[in-house]
Every structure is written in C-alpha cells, then in structure tokens.
Design an enzyme around this catalytic site. Structure first.
Site, mmCIF file in Angstrom:
data_model
loop_
_atom_site.group_PDB
_atom_site.id
_atom_site.type_symbol
_atom_site.label_atom_id
_atom_site.label_comp_id
_atom_site.label_asym_id
_atom_site.label_seq_id
_atom_site.Cartn_x
_atom_site.Cartn_y
_atom_site.Cartn_z
ATOM 1 N N GLU A 114 0.851 -1.191 0.000
ATOM 2 C CA GLU A 114 0.000 0.000 0.000
ATOM 3 C C GLU A 114 0.889 1.245 0.000
ATOM 4 O O GLU A 114 1.925 1.285 0.655
ATOM 5 C CB GLU A 114 -0.872 -0.028 1.250
ATOM 6 C CG GLU A 114 -1.820 1.146 1.401
ATOM 7 C CD GLU A 114 -2.533 1.124 2.747
ATOM 8 O OE1 GLU A 114 -3.668 1.620 2.823
ATOM 9 O OE2 GLU A 114 -1.950 0.604 3.728
ATOM 10 N N LYS A 116 -9.967 -0.029 -2.562
ATOM 11 C CA LYS A 116 -10.243 -0.479 -1.204
ATOM 12 C C LYS A 116 -11.702 -0.239 -0.825
ATOM 13 O O LYS A 116 -12.206 0.876 -0.921
ATOM 14 C CB LYS A 116 -9.311 0.265 -0.236
ATOM 15 C CG LYS A 116 -9.373 -0.195 1.205
ATOM 16 C CD LYS A 116 -8.350 0.579 2.043
ATOM 17 C CE LYS A 116 -8.335 0.141 3.490
ATOM 18 N NZ LYS A 116 -7.336 0.918 4.272
ATOM 19 N N CYS A 125 -4.672 -3.517 4.016
ATOM 20 C CA CYS A 125 -4.371 -3.019 5.361
ATOM 21 C C CYS A 125 -5.530 -3.242 6.331
ATOM 22 O O CYS A 125 -5.759 -4.352 6.796
ATOM 23 C CB CYS A 125 -3.986 -1.542 5.267
ATOM 24 S SG CYS A 125 -3.170 -0.899 6.752
#
Length: 537
Positions: free
Chosen positions: A259, A319, A373
C-alpha cells in the site's frame, strides 16, 4: 489478555483471562451494575496495553479514548453475560455473549473496530485450525468456551468439596458436562488439523515476490517524499531482477508492492508510469502497485493496480472498507475539536466491485484476492475475495505511520488467521515492515525486518476450493447472536415481575444448577450453599 497477542503470542493467556472473567461474573451473581464495572475494568486492562500504537505520533488522547470506547463494549458484555450465566450451563451463555459483543464492536460505530478479537490471539495456538470450520467468530467462541468451561469446572469442584456429600450425583453430572465443553474445541481442532495442513500442497503453484522498499522517514510525514517511496520500491525490484538474472532467485510470476508504494498515481503521472513499467519489464513479471487514484468527483481511492510491463494497467481494485480517522474523518467538525491531527485525515471514497484481481503470470493467470491493510481485520473482506475466485490472498499495507510499534505484528496475526479461515496462502507486502509470506495453514514461511529494504520470494500453493468457514460465512456468528439475545430476554423475563401489585414475601428459590445439585428427598440446601451453587448453575 493483551499478552496473548503478538508479538508475545502467549495464546493460552487468552483462555486464562476469559476464565477469570467468567469466574468473577458467575460467582455470587453480581448485579448488572457490578457486571458492567467488572467488564469495563477488564476491558481497560486489556485495551490500554494493547493499543498504545494508536497514539505513538498523535499523543495519548486518541489511544485512551479508543481503549475506553472498546472497554465500554466489555461493560455491556459484563451485563449480558452476568444475566445469562444464571441460566443452566453458564459457559455456553458466556461464549455466545462474547460472540455477540465482539460482533457489535466489529460493526458499530463507523464500521466497527475488530482489533483485539480473541481469535487474533490464536495465530500460534493449537485452536487455530478451528478457523477453517467456523471462521474467526467461531475461533473466538472456542477460546471463550474453553476458558469459561475450565473456570466452571473448578467452581463446581470447589463448591462440592465444601458442600454436602448427598450432592454427589449432581456434581458428577455437572463435571461431566464441564469436561465435555472443555474438550470439544481442542478435539475438533485436532481432528481438522490434517485437512488444514494438506492445503500447503496443491496441484498448482505460483512464484511470488513481495517487495518492501522502505520509506525515507517514520511517522505521519512518511509520504512527504512520495517520489522517494516510489524510487525505493523500483530500486528494490530492479535488485530482484538482477538476482533473477544471476540465478540466485527464482523468476517470479508476479511482484507484490505494498500500500502507498506509489502515491504518485501512474494513471496521471507519466514519470511514475515509466518507472513502474521499467521495473516490470526488467523483472519480467507484472507488479501489483499500491497507489492513490483521484477520481472524477475529486475524491481519491486507495487503489491496487495490476501493472503489466507491456500493456500497462490491466486490472484494478479500490479499497472497499476505508479506515475512519485515517482515510476519512466522521463528524469532522466534532472530532477536530479534540486533536489538531484530525484535519490530516483524508476524504477517501470506498471502492466497489470484485475483491479479486486477475494477474497475468508466466504459467497462466492467477486470481489474487486483495484486503488492503485495515480490511484484513474484517471477516467479509477475505471471504468475499475468495467468493470472487481468489486463489491466494494479498494484503498490501503501510504501517510506517505507527513506527516500530506492535501494531504490525498484531495485523500480521490477522493475516495468519485469514489464511486458515479461507484455505489460502497470503502475501503481506508492507512499505516498511513487517512483510511476510504465509502458507494456508497459517505458518509464516518468510518475514522481513522493520524499516529496511527487503524482498521475500517463495512458491505458494493456489486453491480453487473453499473451506467450510468460507461456505458458511456469517451463519455461525448469526446463530450465536440469536441464541445470546434469546437467552438474555429469557433471563431478564425470568427475574422480572411484570405486575403492578405489591410483591408478597416468597421463599428463596434456586436456579437450574442449584436444583441439579440439590439434596435428594426435597430437602432444602442451606441458604448460603444454594447461593454458591447457583453461581455455577
């Protein structure tokens, strides 16, 4: 309880801690207010030492506020468990109450905060294989059930040793139930362990390289030099290409960047696109690039691009579950009053669409599921990726904003649980560490150090079938929640007088456990003994 979590990994302390909590909530039948205080104090003793990484660069207020908010859920747990544990077989009610409150904390508010779920303490524990059958909620339940059942069994024995010998048959029956509850989780975990281990082998494999390029500085300003972060990852990928040509490293089918590896979007910046293309061509493989893409509405998405050296971007994932207080700030005006750092939160837009991307490899395409994440903490992210066809999972993450804290190890444990839960190998690529490659049985086969450029490479198995946990989805958790709510309603109704008439004096009654252990022939047990037995009923 906090010491059960990484990096200490003393998994058995989760069992012990929940056993102690079950004891204090069960013995003596504390009132609801006392149950709330007991739960809240337990929560503070757990979350305060678990979450200091939250305030490492922004001060103690956000850390302590979050710990207190999470502890409030355990105060609620203290009330619910304290009431329902008065019903027969209290470990069952302790367990379903724990699942209920963990589900609530993982959902509300602002999408929830799943950090510190009991399941994530078991990455190195013998109960981990259960995740393949009943998922992370079931693994949490197994920890709670084991701790509460051990505590219940100890209470039964202690009370029986103090009591009348005429309780013998009732004690034997109660101990037998307790023993059954103690062994059910470990026995099932042992039974499914071979199937979990078998997933480390497959008829199809892919060679993966995870690149950790590192960042020029720690803290919230890690990305002030965005070009330096991109250059670091390009440089490390070119070093990987040299090793491949020298024969010291296997040729990868694809390369995984973390990321924020290129927060200069290659879709709008030709220089960034040229660098990434050169790296892909040099290494002879497509690169999964973590980047930020600004959309037509002006809001960015946290994006993974599948970048092919010859064709450029060939697939994309945005995301889905964005992080409150990081990628967006709820109630911006309100929270800005408490910290000057609040205005640093972004205004990201959540993505939509499939949660797996198609990666063209040397030996065919690979379906890669993405949980970026924060997303790895949520059950639905990895599960939906597998339902979308993912053959392995990829967790790009950036932990530079948390420095050298324990946060990255706690997050890594979540990836280990997801590997077992969904029967997939997992690639964790972090900007500054810790990166890792994880087998489907949850074993870490390669791991990087903190804040150093490093590349991990391994041949990982691919799978198309699904685990029972993936197929069942949320159903086990939903069933536990329904049982917990039904038990709570029954417990409240059982101990509540729905009448406006004055209460008349009545004899002290006992609960189901006291009746089970009562003296034969209808004789009433001594009042203090009845109260003690009721606490284990």
């Amino acid at each position: 309880m906090w010491a059960a979590f990484p990096p200490r990994n003393l998994w058995f302390l989760a069992v012990v801690s929940l056993g102690v909590l079950a004891t204090v909530l069960g013995v003596g039948r504390p009132r609801a207010r006392m149950g709330a205080w007991l739960g809240f104090v337990f929560g503070l003793s757990f979350f305060v030492p678990l979450l200091p990484w939250v305030g490492v660069y922004v001060g103690p207020l956000p850390w302590l506020a979050l710990a207190a908010a999470a502890s409030a859920y355990l105060a609620l747990f203290g009330v619910i468990a304290g009431l329902t544990m008065r019903l027969p077989v209290p470990p069952i009610w302790f367990t379903v109450s724990w699942v209920l409150v963990e589900a609530m904390r993982s959902s509300f508010p602002f999408g929830g905060f799943p950090w510190g779920r009991a399941a994530f303490s078991q990455a190195d524990g013998p109960l981990l294989p259960l995740a393949s059958v009943v998922g992370a909620p079931g693994l949490s339940a197994a920890v709670a059930l084991l701790g509460a059942s051990l505590a219940w069994m100890a209470q039964i024995v202690v009370v029986a040793r103090r009591g009348d010998a005429r309780h013998g048959r009732g004690v034997v029956r109660a101990v037998a139930v307790a023993v059954l509850l103690v062994v059910v989780g470990p026995v099932v975990a042992l039974a499914v362990r071979p199937a979990v281990d078998d997933r480390n082998s497959s008829t199809a494999y892919t060679q993966v390289a995870a690149v950790q390029g590192n960042v020029p500085r720690l803290g919230l300003e890690f990305n002030a030099q965005r070009r330096a972060v991109l250059d670091n990852h390009v440089r490390e990928t070119l070093r990987l290409a040299d090793d491949v040509r020298a024969g010291s490293t296997e040729q990868p089918d694809f390369v995984a960047w973390p990321e924020n590896a290129s927060d200069i979007s290659p879709l709008s910046n030709p220089d960034a696109a040229e660098e990434i293309t050169a790296a892909s061509v040099s290494v002879g493989a497509p690169i999964l690039v973590g980047t930020l893409v600004r959309n037509a509405d002006g809001r960015p998405t946290n994006t993974v691009l599948v970048w092919d050296g010859e064709r450029g971007p060939v697939d994309r994932y945005d995301k889905h579950i964005i992080q409150p207080f990081g990628e967006y700030l709820p109630w911006r005006g309100f929270f800005s009053m408490f910290s000057s750092y609040a205005d640093m939160a972004g205004n990201f837009r959540p993505g939509s669409g499939p949660e797996a991307v198609t990666v063209p490899g040397r030996s065919g395409t690979v379906q890669v599921g993405v949980s970026t994440c924060w997303e790895v903490a949520f059950d639905r992210s990895a599960r939906h990726a597998v339902e979308d066809g993912a053959q392995l999972l990829y967790v790009p993450t950036n932990n530079a904003t948390f420095g050298r804290t324990e946060m990255t190890y706690q997050q890594l444990a979540m990836s280990q649980v997801r590997a077992v839960e969904n029967g997939r190998a997992v690639v964790v690529a972090a900007t500054s560490g810790v990166s890792a490659l994880i087998d489907p049985d949850g074993t870490i086969i390669a791991q990087s150090a903190f804040f150093t450029p490093e590349t991990l490479s391994a041949r990982l198995p691919l799978h198309d079938d699904t685990t029972l946990a993936t197929r069942l989805g949320d159903w086990p958790q939903t069933a536990a929640i329904v049982i917990a709510i039904a038990g709570l309603l029954y417990a409240v109704a059982r101990h509540t007088r729905f009448s406006l008439r004055p209460r008349s004096p009545r004899r002290h009654d006992t609960d189901g456990a006291s009746a089970d252990l009562a003296p034969p022939g209808g004789q009433e047990a001594p009042r203090n003994q009845t109260k003690e037995l009721g606490g284990i009923g």
